[in-house]
Design a protein around this motif. Structure first.
Motif, PDB file in Angstrom:
ATOM      1  N   TYR A 272      65.313  21.438  80.429  1.00 25.17           N
ATOM      2  CA  TYR A 272      64.088  22.145  81.007  1.00 25.17           C
ATOM      3  C   TYR A 272      64.560  22.854  82.299  1.00 25.17           C
ATOM      4  O   TYR A 272      65.782  22.729  82.726  1.00 25.17           O
ATOM      5  N   VAL A 273      63.904  23.830  82.522  1.00 31.89           N
ATOM      6  CA  VAL A 273      64.203  24.466  83.961  1.00 31.89           C
ATOM      7  C   VAL A 273      63.349  24.614  85.034  1.00 31.89           C
ATOM      8  O   VAL A 273      62.060  24.665  84.610  1.00 31.89           O
ATOM      9  N   VAL A 274      63.614  24.201  86.200  1.00 33.76           N
ATOM     10  CA  VAL A 274      62.768  24.330  87.234  1.00 33.76           C
ATOM     11  C   VAL A 274      63.232  25.383  88.055  1.00 33.76           C
ATOM     12  O   VAL A 274      64.449  25.654  88.545  1.00 33.76           O
ATOM     13  N   ASP A 275      62.073  26.268  88.785  1.00 36.96           N
ATOM     14  CA  ASP A 275      62.567  27.137  89.754  1.00 36.96           C
ATOM     15  C   ASP A 275      62.635  26.706  91.322  1.00 36.96           C
ATOM     16  O   ASP A 275      62.411  25.526  91.321  1.00 36.96           O
ATOM     17  N   LYS A 276      62.907  27.584  92.151  1.00 34.77           N
ATOM     18  CA  LYS A 276      63.164  27.095  93.559  1.00 34.77           C
ATOM     19  C   LYS A 276      61.940  26.426  94.154  1.00 34.77           C
ATOM     20  O   LYS A 276      61.863  25.898  95.142  1.00 34.77           O
ATOM     21  N   ASP A 277      60.969  26.937  93.660  1.00 34.75           N
ATOM     22  CA  ASP A 277      59.674  26.475  94.000  1.00 34.75           C
ATOM     23  C   ASP A 277      59.031  24.991  93.325  1.00 34.75           C
ATOM     24  O   ASP A 277      57.848  24.544  93.765  1.00 34.75           O
ATOM     25  N   GLY A 278      59.945  24.461  92.508  1.00 39.23           N
ATOM     26  CA  GLY A 278      59.679  23.165  91.749  1.00 39.23           C
ATOM     27  C   GLY A 278      58.762  23.491  90.538  1.00 39.23           C
ATOM     28  O   GLY A 278      58.172  22.522  90.021  1.00 39.23           O
TER      29      GLY A 278
ATOM     30  N   SER B 234      70.973  27.549  90.973  1.00 41.44           N
ATOM     31  CA  SER B 234      71.916  28.828  90.244  1.00 41.44           C
ATOM     32  C   SER B 234      70.841  29.951  89.762  1.00 41.44           C
ATOM     33  O   SER B 234      70.078  29.754  89.008  1.00 41.44           O
ATOM     34  N   ASN B 235      70.854  31.203  90.350  1.00 42.73           N
ATOM     35  CA  ASN B 235      70.095  32.154  90.281  1.00 42.73           C
ATOM     36  C   ASN B 235      68.698  31.713  90.606  1.00 42.73           C
ATOM     37  O   ASN B 235      67.705  32.259  89.723  1.00 42.73           O
ATOM     38  N   GLY B 236      68.461  30.930  91.492  1.00 41.47           N
ATOM     39  CA  GLY B 236      66.998  30.480  91.703  1.00 41.47           C
ATOM     40  C   GLY B 236      66.372  29.525  90.742  1.00 41.47           C
ATOM     41  O   GLY B 236      65.348  29.122  90.968  1.00 41.47           O
ATOM     42  N   ARG B 237      67.287  28.729  90.124  1.00 38.69           N
ATOM     43  CA  ARG B 237      66.863  27.932  89.126  1.00 38.69           C
ATOM     44  C   ARG B 237      67.745  26.940  88.987  1.00 38.69           C
ATOM     45  O   ARG B 237      68.902  26.843  89.681  1.00 38.69           O
ATOM     46  N   ILE B 238      67.320  25.569  88.350  1.00 36.38           N
ATOM     47  CA  ILE B 238      68.213  24.509  88.121  1.00 36.38           C
ATOM     48  C   ILE B 238      67.877  24.192  86.604  1.00 36.38           C
ATOM     49  O   ILE B 238      66.719  24.009  86.230  1.00 36.38           O
ATOM     50  N   GLU B 239      68.724  23.874  85.981  1.00 39.04           N
ATOM     51  CA  GLU B 239      68.682  23.414  84.296  1.00 39.04           C
ATOM     52  C   GLU B 239      69.025  21.915  84.271  1.00 39.04           C
ATOM     53  O   GLU B 239      69.971  21.488  84.826  1.00 39.04           O
ATOM     54  N   LEU B 240      68.036  21.114  83.661  1.00 34.65           N
ATOM     55  CA  LEU B 240      68.322  19.723  83.512  1.00 34.65           C
ATOM     56  C   LEU B 240      67.982  19.393  81.933  1.00 34.65           C
ATOM     57  O   LEU B 240      67.336  20.276  81.316  1.00 34.65           O
ATOM     58  N   SER B 241      68.235  18.178  81.860  1.00 36.92           N
ATOM     59  CA  SER B 241      67.778  17.618  80.291  1.00 36.92           C
ATOM     60  C   SER B 241      67.539  16.105  80.841  1.00 36.92           C
ATOM     61  O   SER B 241      67.924  15.402  81.591  1.00 36.92           O
TER      62      SER B 241
END
Length: 159
Positions: free
Chosen positions: A84-90, A129-136
């Motif tokens: 999943y991907v979370v943006d800079k605002d959560g 990274s580019n205003g986002r974070i990718e997690l699993s």
């Protein structure tokens, strides 16, 4: 007599509140307020692993009625991995199942619990990274349909 009285006090202190949406909301609010954030809601996690653990605790708390609190059984019903991907605002931007045993019920539960928890604390700028974070994250399901998240799960039983 003192032992019986002490046991009674312990039992009285562990009485569970009825499972209502209001109680779940109150619990979620308490957890959210305990998350270590800056005044603007940014997580104070120092690493990707710390941020991921904070999110796993939050998912577990918000969805507490669906969480297995003891050690997971030896042979799990299902293991679901979600990227999943979370943006800079959560905000949750995207989520997808990347590993499944084709158990549609547990897939739906994993996706729903993730979506119901958002928005998350804002990720630290250093992790973006580019205003986002990718997690699993990995959902470990017991036969009863309750889960633990691998990031914060107890060790599985041997038998």
């Amino acid at each position: 007599m003192a032992t019986v009285l002490g046991a009674g006090l312990v039992a009285a202190c562990t009485v569970q509140k009825p499972d209502t949406q209001a109680n779940r909301d109150a619990t979620a609010k308490e957890i959210i307020e305990q998350v270590k954030t800056t005044p603007d809601g940014t997580s104070t996690a120092n690493s990707l692993d710390d941020y991921k653990a904070d999110l796993a605790r939050r998912i577990s708390q918000v969805n507490s009625t669906k969480v297995h609190i003891e050690r997971p059984q030896a042979l799990l019903r299902s293991v679901i991995v979600i990227k999943y991907v979370v943006d800079k605002d959560g905000n949750l931007v995207r989520s997808e199942v990347v590993r499944t045993n084709k158990d549609k019920v547990t897939e739906a539960t994993a996706l729903t619990t993730l979506r119901n928890t958002a928005p998350f604390p804002k990720p630290p700028i250093a992790l973006l990274s580019n205003g986002r974070i990718e997690l699993s994250e990995t959902w470990l399901f017991n036969n009863d349909g309750r889960f633990q998240l691998r990031t914060i799960a107890q060790p599985q039983k041997n038998e």
